[in-house]
Scaffold this motif. Sequence first.
Motif, PDB file in Angstrom:
ATOM      1  N   PHE A 151      10.379  58.554 -64.125  1.00 50.68           N
ATOM      2  CA  PHE A 151      11.549  57.688 -64.004  1.00 50.68           C
ATOM      3  C   PHE A 151      11.561  57.040 -62.621  1.00 50.68           C
ATOM      4  CE2 PHE A 151      12.554  60.759 -67.233  1.00 50.68           C
ATOM      5  CZ  PHE A 151      13.238  60.035 -68.195  1.00 50.68           C
ATOM      6  N   TYR A 152      11.716  55.710 -62.618  1.00 53.14           N
ATOM      7  CA  TYR A 152      11.764  54.936 -61.384  1.00 53.14           C
ATOM      8  C   TYR A 152      13.140  54.274 -61.269  1.00 53.14           C
ATOM      9  CZ  TYR A 152       6.712  55.539 -61.678  1.00 53.14           C
ATOM     10  OH  TYR A 152       5.462  56.081 -61.782  1.00 53.14           O
ATOM     11  N   GLN A 153      13.543  54.010 -60.044  1.00 51.29           N
ATOM     12  CA  GLN A 153      14.889  53.480 -59.809  1.00 51.29           C
ATOM     13  C   GLN A 153      14.832  52.115 -59.145  1.00 51.29           C
ATOM     14  OE1 GLN A 153      17.377  56.400 -57.989  1.00 51.29           O
ATOM     15  NE2 GLN A 153      19.258  55.210 -58.227  1.00 51.29           N
ATOM     16  N   ASN A 154      15.658  51.176 -59.659  1.00 49.12           N
ATOM     17  CA  ASN A 154      15.817  49.831 -59.076  1.00 49.12           C
ATOM     18  C   ASN A 154      14.480  49.107 -58.903  1.00 49.12           C
ATOM     19  OD1 ASN A 154      18.627  50.215 -58.917  1.00 49.12           O
ATOM     20  ND2 ASN A 154      18.401  51.281 -56.944  1.00 49.12           N
ATOM     21  N   ASN A 155      13.586  49.296 -59.863  1.00 50.50           N
ATOM     22  CA  ASN A 155      12.271  48.622 -59.875  1.00 50.50           C
ATOM     23  C   ASN A 155      11.427  48.918 -58.640  1.00 50.50           C
ATOM     24  OD1 ASN A 155      12.582  47.353 -62.405  1.00 50.50           O
ATOM     25  ND2 ASN A 155      13.795  45.716 -61.474  1.00 50.50           N
ATOM     26  N   ASP A 156      11.634  50.091 -58.067  1.00 49.10           N
ATOM     27  CA  ASP A 156      10.773  50.577 -56.986  1.00 49.10           C
ATOM     28  C   ASP A 156       9.775  51.545 -57.617  1.00 49.10           C
ATOM     29  OD1 ASP A 156       9.518  51.550 -54.782  1.00 49.10           O
ATOM     30  OD2 ASP A 156      11.293  52.496 -53.891  1.00 49.10           O
ATOM     31  N   PHE A 157       8.547  51.077 -57.795  1.00 47.46           N
ATOM     32  CA  PHE A 157       7.546  51.865 -58.502  1.00 47.46           C
ATOM     33  C   PHE A 157       6.590  52.597 -57.557  1.00 47.46           C
ATOM     34  CE2 PHE A 157       8.879  48.477 -61.352  1.00 47.46           C
ATOM     35  CZ  PHE A 157       9.171  49.191 -62.505  1.00 47.46           C
ATOM     36  N   SER A 158       6.963  52.719 -56.297  1.00 50.28           N
ATOM     37  CA  SER A 158       6.097  53.412 -55.346  1.00 50.28           C
ATOM     38  C   SER A 158       6.084  54.921 -55.601  1.00 50.28           C
ATOM     39  CB  SER A 158       6.561  53.134 -53.916  1.00 50.28           C
ATOM     40  OG  SER A 158       7.914  53.560 -53.745  1.00 50.28           O
ATOM     41  N   LYS A 159       7.219  55.469 -56.089  1.00 40.54           N
ATOM     42  CA  LYS A 159       7.310  56.908 -56.315  1.00 40.54           C
ATOM     43  C   LYS A 159       8.401  57.186 -57.339  1.00 40.54           C
ATOM     44  CE  LYS A 159       7.989  61.315 -53.914  1.00 40.54           C
ATOM     45  NZ  LYS A 159       8.294  61.976 -52.619  1.00 40.54           N
ATOM     46  N   PRO A 160       8.126  58.046 -58.350  1.00 36.94           N
ATOM     47  CA  PRO A 160       9.168  58.356 -59.331  1.00 36.94           C
ATOM     48  C   PRO A 160      10.286  59.189 -58.699  1.00 36.94           C
ATOM     49  CG  PRO A 160       7.206  59.692 -59.740  1.00 36.94           C
ATOM     50  CD  PRO A 160       6.834  58.707 -58.676  1.00 36.94           C
ATOM     51  N   VAL A 161      11.522  58.921 -59.118  1.00 37.42           N
ATOM     52  CA  VAL A 161      12.669  59.666 -58.590  1.00 37.42           C
ATOM     53  C   VAL A 161      12.992  60.877 -59.450  1.00 37.42           C
ATOM     54  CG1 VAL A 161      13.680  57.667 -57.458  1.00 37.42           C
ATOM     55  CG2 VAL A 161      14.270  58.161 -59.836  1.00 37.42           C
ATOM     56  N   GLN A 162      12.524  60.881 -60.710  1.00 40.71           N
ATOM     57  CA  GLN A 162      12.733  62.010 -61.602  1.00 40.71           C
ATOM     58  C   GLN A 162      11.535  62.164 -62.522  1.00 40.71           C
ATOM     59  OE1 GLN A 162      15.098  64.306 -61.788  1.00 40.71           O
ATOM     60  NE2 GLN A 162      16.474  63.456 -60.217  1.00 40.71           N
ATOM     61  N   ARG A 163      11.344  63.414 -63.004  1.00 46.78           N
ATOM     62  CA  ARG A 163      10.275  63.692 -63.959  1.00 46.78           C
ATOM     63  C   ARG A 163      10.829  64.582 -65.074  1.00 46.78           C
ATOM     64  NH1 ARG A 163       4.896  63.139 -61.638  1.00 46.78           N
ATOM     65  NH2 ARG A 163       5.040  62.563 -59.429  1.00 46.78           N
TER      66      ARG A 163
END
Length: 586
Positions: A151-163
């Motif tokens: 799961f990524y937040q606000n179209n920031d795909f550098s690092k997932p915020v949840q798994r």
Amino acid sequence: MDKIPSLAVRGTEGLSLFKGPPVNKFEEGFGSDTSPKCRVMKYSKDGSLFAWCNGDCVFVVKTDTFETVFELDLSRTSGLVISPKNTCLATWEIYQEVHGRPTTPNFHIYDLESGECLRTITQKRQLENWEPQWTEDESICAQISTGEVLFYQNNDFSKPVQRLQLKGISSCKISPGPVPPKVAVHAPGAKGAPSFVRLFRYPNFSGPGAALANKSFYKADSAHILWNKQATAVLVICVADVDQSGASYYGEQTLHYLSIKGEGSNVTLSKKGPIYSIDWSPVANEFIVVYGFMPAKSTLFNHKCEPVFDFGTSPKNSGYYNPLGDIICFAGFGNLRGQMEFWDRKQLTKIGAASAPDTTQFLWSPDGQHFATATCSPRLREGNGFKIWHYNGTLLYDHPLKDKQELWDIQWQTFPEGTFTPKAIKAPSSGTFVEPSKPAAYRPPHARDRETKDPHADSYEAPGHVKQADAPEQPLSKSAQKNKRKREAKAKAKSIEPSTSSRSQEQRDAIAMATHILTPEEAPTQVGVSQEMDKRIKTLKKKLKAIEKLKEQQQSGKPLEANQLEKLQTEESILQELKHLDISYS
């Protein structure tokens, strides 16, 4: 002024956008690409953008002017997704390897405004599972990976915020509607363990009681998950590749219901047989199911999985709500005759009927009043084209393709919710509804325009015609007489054998499954099914004859070996299988 939806058409002639309905005449090709290699096309959620790949580049254009807003040099793109607010474009190419190593990354996400590549990875998943899933406000984006959902937040795909980590996850569906979303995942069982479907509320994925609902299935090699519009429940069709009862060559399907309140139940269907189609209402917490051996049954269920209305039995294998939820279409496509009937959902009365033979694709127009049917390749390579209809059965527009031209796909333009509102349904007055006439005998598309020969033409005698005397028969040679006796004996033996056309109800149902929602691959033809059944029946009869010989040996006092005794024990199961095939052994 009412919005006029466009229809995108893709095939060997290239790609074109057609305007209409509700106008009576389509505006043909107001936007087009003549490349015969258009692999994929996709409208944005609000319908303002349209994307496609023509075999050389990926283009994104405005649907009202066909002005290009984004262009990308990715010639092998086979999948496209535009995020809900038109911020991002996701592309996917078929995974390729050279000497055991991937050639280049095949999954990309781009910013449509700046053109920046936000994410690029190697994605081995098949086309049906590769798509990233955004919430409506694009605050969260989910993508399935090996053994987890990222799961990524606000179209920031550098690092997932949840798994969400569960071993063997095969599919994941995010609920529609507001944030935080609910997440449904399916994982098939391994080494005798059951498969399961679980519901979670983002971001609570771990710890005791994290799952909102959980249901296990022992007969589920794959599962199709479908959220309702209110995001309160899911329907799960579980498919077992092998039917242990032997009733079906194409596996076994079961239908289950799970709600976010933790409730779970099996949907009890009143007729045995395959599940062909399910569809949630877009405006109410209810659903329709088309199921059972042919003629199939169509039933409306409420949110408690209770049958509310029975639409009767008929040769149908598809059911569709229109986008406004006020009309339901039941149809028999694939290898059925293409009969369609339309029902007023509120009054539960039939309001129209039509026939569209050889239909491989059915799509409701966003206005809820019209629909499109298409004959597409590779399902059918003859008679390709599309038609536009009104729900009362009136054909408004017919667009057949030229010889040797193929149609691959059609798509209606999408619109924001609330763009179209329900209109008064013009139901027929009592007693005036006329059912469509019985269809004529099937003729393949390439032979339909040919003149049919009068079966009595050869015996027609014009006035004054003098019938010629029959020529004397020439005596047959000994070799010819012998061959004639063989042909007569073969024809007599064939007439004694039971007809393959009446052997099995399952054969007819398997053919009807050609457009099943869970099997995108083309179903075998009737000829192939018949050949496989003949082969299996011959094998079973051969085994029974061997068992009879063993019985005779046993009755004469001859001792049997262990493996021969085991063969005797299989007689009952063989007879049961023949019974399922509707074949009586004599």
